[in-house]
Write a protein that holds these residues in place. Structure first.
Motif, PDB file in Angstrom:
ATOM      1  N   LYS A 191     -14.281  -8.453 -15.773  1.00  0.00           N
ATOM      2  CA  LYS A 191     -14.571  -9.369 -17.735  1.00  0.00           C
ATOM      3  C   LYS A 191     -15.776  -8.568 -17.925  1.00  0.00           C
ATOM      4  CE  LYS A 191     -15.231 -13.677 -19.802  1.00  0.00           C
ATOM      5  NZ  LYS A 191     -15.626 -15.146 -19.557  1.00  0.00           N
ATOM      6  N   THR A 192     -16.744  -8.565 -16.631  1.00  0.00           N
ATOM      7  CA  THR A 192     -18.517  -8.254 -16.857  1.00  0.00           C
ATOM      8  C   THR A 192     -18.402  -6.589 -17.364  1.00  0.00           C
ATOM      9  OG1 THR A 192     -19.360  -9.870 -15.748  1.00  0.00           O
ATOM     10  CG2 THR A 192     -20.475  -8.359 -16.063  1.00  0.00           C
ATOM     11  N   SER A 193     -17.067  -5.956 -16.744  1.00  0.00           N
ATOM     12  CA  SER A 193     -17.102  -4.696 -16.446  1.00  0.00           C
ATOM     13  C   SER A 193     -16.911  -4.573 -18.695  1.00  0.00           C
ATOM     14  CB  SER A 193     -16.599  -3.475 -15.900  1.00  0.00           C
ATOM     15  OG  SER A 193     -15.256  -4.212 -15.475  1.00  0.00           O
ATOM     16  N   ASN A 194     -15.728  -5.083 -18.687  1.00  0.00           N
ATOM     17  CA  ASN A 194     -14.629  -4.056 -20.042  1.00  0.00           C
ATOM     18  C   ASN A 194     -15.926  -4.497 -21.189  1.00  0.00           C
ATOM     19  OD1 ASN A 194     -12.484  -3.793 -18.869  1.00  0.00           O
ATOM     20  ND2 ASN A 194     -11.759  -5.927 -18.945  1.00  0.00           N
ATOM     21  N   LYS A 195     -16.525  -6.066 -21.128  1.00  0.00           N
ATOM     22  CA  LYS A 195     -17.408  -6.173 -22.106  1.00  0.00           C
ATOM     23  C   LYS A 195     -18.496  -5.114 -22.117  1.00  0.00           C
ATOM     24  CE  LYS A 195     -20.168  -8.729 -24.598  1.00  0.00           C
ATOM     25  NZ  LYS A 195     -20.446  -8.027 -25.922  1.00  0.00           N
ATOM     26  N   LEU A 196     -18.845  -4.684 -21.242  1.00  0.00           N
ATOM     27  CA  LEU A 196     -20.251  -3.536 -21.011  1.00  0.00           C
ATOM     28  C   LEU A 196     -19.258  -1.997 -21.616  1.00  0.00           C
ATOM     29  CD1 LEU A 196     -21.385  -3.788 -17.372  1.00  0.00           C
ATOM     30  CD2 LEU A 196     -23.048  -4.161 -19.763  1.00  0.00           C
ATOM     31  N   ILE A 197     -18.155  -1.713 -21.760  1.00  0.00           N
ATOM     32  CA  ILE A 197     -18.271  -1.049 -21.990  1.00  0.00           C
ATOM     33  C   ILE A 197     -17.903  -0.791 -23.249  1.00  0.00           C
ATOM     34  CG2 ILE A 197     -15.453   0.421 -22.379  1.00  0.00           C
ATOM     35  CD1 ILE A 197     -15.420  -0.359 -19.406  1.00  0.00           C
TER      36      ILE A 197
ATOM     37  N   GLY B  91     -22.473  -7.725  -9.811  1.00  0.00           N
ATOM     38  CA  GLY B  91     -22.201  -8.528 -10.396  1.00  0.00           C
ATOM     39  C   GLY B  91     -23.212  -8.258 -11.740  1.00  0.00           C
ATOM     40  N   LEU B  92     -23.402  -8.285 -12.893  1.00  0.00           N
ATOM     41  CA  LEU B  92     -24.066  -7.481 -14.508  1.00  0.00           C
ATOM     42  C   LEU B  92     -24.489  -6.243 -14.192  1.00  0.00           C
ATOM     43  CD1 LEU B  92     -24.452  -7.511 -17.515  1.00  0.00           C
ATOM     44  CD2 LEU B  92     -26.352  -8.768 -16.997  1.00  0.00           C
TER      45      LEU B  92
ATOM     46  N   TYR C 297     -19.225  -2.880  -3.097  1.00  0.00           N
ATOM     47  CA  TYR C 297     -19.385  -4.025  -1.810  1.00  0.00           C
ATOM     48  C   TYR C 297     -19.655  -5.292  -2.535  1.00  0.00           C
ATOM     49  CZ  TYR C 297     -21.281  -6.892   1.839  1.00  0.00           C
ATOM     50  OH  TYR C 297     -21.879  -7.821   2.089  1.00  0.00           O
ATOM     51  N   ASP C 298     -19.823  -5.993  -2.537  1.00  0.00           N
ATOM     52  CA  ASP C 298     -20.390  -7.378  -2.746  1.00  0.00           C
ATOM     53  C   ASP C 298     -19.702  -8.952  -1.469  1.00  0.00           C
ATOM     54  OD1 ASP C 298     -21.793 -10.441  -3.854  1.00  0.00           O
ATOM     55  OD2 ASP C 298     -21.638  -9.020  -5.528  1.00  0.00           O
ATOM     56  N   ALA C 299     -20.792  -9.407  -0.772  1.00  0.00           N
ATOM     57  CA  ALA C 299     -20.895 -10.377   0.042  1.00  0.00           C
ATOM     58  C   ALA C 299     -19.972 -11.013  -1.129  1.00  0.00           C
ATOM     59  CB  ALA C 299     -22.044 -10.924   0.753  1.00  0.00           C
ATOM     60  N   ASN C 300     -20.072 -11.651  -1.874  1.00  0.00           N
ATOM     61  CA  ASN C 300     -19.440 -13.236  -2.582  1.00  0.00           C
ATOM     62  C   ASN C 300     -18.207 -12.419  -3.205  1.00  0.00           C
ATOM     63  OD1 ASN C 300     -18.630 -14.926  -4.419  1.00  0.00           O
ATOM     64  ND2 ASN C 300     -21.299 -15.090  -5.612  1.00  0.00           N
ATOM     65  N   GLN C 301     -17.233 -12.438  -2.373  1.00  0.00           N
ATOM     66  CA  GLN C 301     -16.075 -12.117  -3.045  1.00  0.00           C
ATOM     67  C   GLN C 301     -15.668 -13.419  -5.129  1.00  0.00           C
ATOM     68  OE1 GLN C 301     -13.761  -9.951  -1.675  1.00  0.00           O
ATOM     69  NE2 GLN C 301     -15.573  -9.719  -0.386  1.00  0.00           N
ATOM     70  N   ASN C 302     -15.848 -14.286  -5.145  1.00  0.00           N
ATOM     71  CA  ASN C 302     -16.397 -14.167  -5.990  1.00  0.00           C
ATOM     72  C   ASN C 302     -16.691 -13.345  -7.184  1.00  0.00           C
ATOM     73  OD1 ASN C 302     -15.190 -16.631  -5.303  1.00  0.00           O
ATOM     74  ND2 ASN C 302     -17.244 -18.203  -5.483  1.00  0.00           N
ATOM     75  N   SER C 303     -17.827 -12.292  -7.056  1.00  0.00           N
ATOM     76  CA  SER C 303     -18.647 -11.290  -8.010  1.00  0.00           C
ATOM     77  C   SER C 303     -17.302 -10.481  -8.745  1.00  0.00           C
ATOM     78  CB  SER C 303     -19.348 -11.034  -7.273  1.00  0.00           C
ATOM     79  OG  SER C 303     -20.342 -11.771  -6.854  1.00  0.00           O
ATOM     80  N   PHE C 304     -16.194  -9.734  -7.519  1.00  0.00           N
ATOM     81  CA  PHE C 304     -15.148  -9.482  -7.688  1.00  0.00           C
ATOM     82  C   PHE C 304     -14.150  -9.769  -8.576  1.00  0.00           C
ATOM     83  CE2 PHE C 304     -16.081  -7.491  -3.789  1.00  0.00           C
ATOM     84  CZ  PHE C 304     -16.684  -6.574  -3.935  1.00  0.00           C
ATOM     85  N   ALA C 305     -13.739 -10.861  -8.787  1.00  0.00           N
ATOM     86  CA  ALA C 305     -12.568 -11.495  -9.897  1.00  0.00           C
ATOM     87  C   ALA C 305     -13.845 -12.096 -11.277  1.00  0.00           C
ATOM     88  CB  ALA C 305     -12.758 -12.910  -9.377  1.00  0.00           C
ATOM     89  N   LYS C 306     -15.282 -11.771 -11.325  1.00  0.00           N
ATOM     90  CA  LYS C 306     -15.694 -11.507 -12.126  1.00  0.00           C
ATOM     91  C   LYS C 306     -16.166 -10.361 -12.806  1.00  0.00           C
ATOM     92  CE  LYS C 306     -18.137 -15.622 -11.523  1.00  0.00           C
ATOM     93  NZ  LYS C 306     -19.620 -16.253 -11.104  1.00  0.00           N
ATOM     94  N   PHE C 307     -16.309  -9.291 -12.408  1.00  0.00           N
ATOM     95  CA  PHE C 307     -17.029  -7.926 -11.750  1.00  0.00           C
ATOM     96  C   PHE C 307     -15.714  -7.364 -13.581  1.00  0.00           C
ATOM     97  CE2 PHE C 307     -16.549  -3.355 -12.002  1.00  0.00           C
ATOM     98  CZ  PHE C 307     -17.930  -3.050 -11.408  1.00  0.00           C
TER      99      PHE C 307
END
Length: 142
Positions: free
Chosen positions: A42-48, A10-11, A30-40
């Motif tokens: 987008k989140t990382s690009n915004k953070l960068i 996540g964030l 690692y994340d148990a929730n595979q949906n987190s990777f779909a958002k990763f």
């Protein structure tokens, strides 16, 4: 290259991964929730992009090449110099994760540090634990 395990995509997990990857560490996420990777991404690009405000020369290609997603618990623990726990603040989820960490740390002959900001319920009282130390023959959890 030193390896960092990140538990949670996540964030907070993305923030840790970017920071470590920018410093030259290979980050296994690692994340148990595979949906987190779909958002990763987008989140990382915004953070960068936010980091570009501070450092316009930040190397986005280097950061992204140092982050490996969709890893399992064993992969993030094995040969890591650090495992950063960043899962949702839910006591039952954290208990399950730490059981998995423990079994993988026993298998791996590495020093593993788990940075934990975790609320523990003891006799009905919430205690904030910032670091927990336990030294094993060749393994360490912090």
């Amino acid at each position: 290259m030193d390896k960092i395990g990140i538990c949670g995509a996540g964030l907070i997990g993305a923030s840790w991964a970017i920071g470590f990857a920018n410093a030259g560490f290979k980050c296994f996420v690692y994340d148990a929730n595979q949906n987190s990777f779909a958002k990763f991404s987008k989140t990382s690009n915004k953070l960068i992009q936010d980091l570009r405000i501070i450092n316009p020369d930040i190397d986005e290609v280097r950061i992204n090449s140092n982050i490996i997603l969709n890893c399992n618990i064993e992969e993030i623990c094995n040969d890591s110099v650090l495992v950063q726990e960043s899962v949702v603040e839910d006591l039952e989820i954290k208990k399950k994760i730490f059981v998995q960490f423990w079994s993988n740390i026993i298998k791996a002959s590495v020093h593993v540090m788990l940075f934990v900001y975790w609320l523990i319920v003891i006799t009905g009282t919430f205690l904030t634990v910032s670091y927990t130390h336990l030294t094993l023959p060749t393994k360490r959890i912090v």
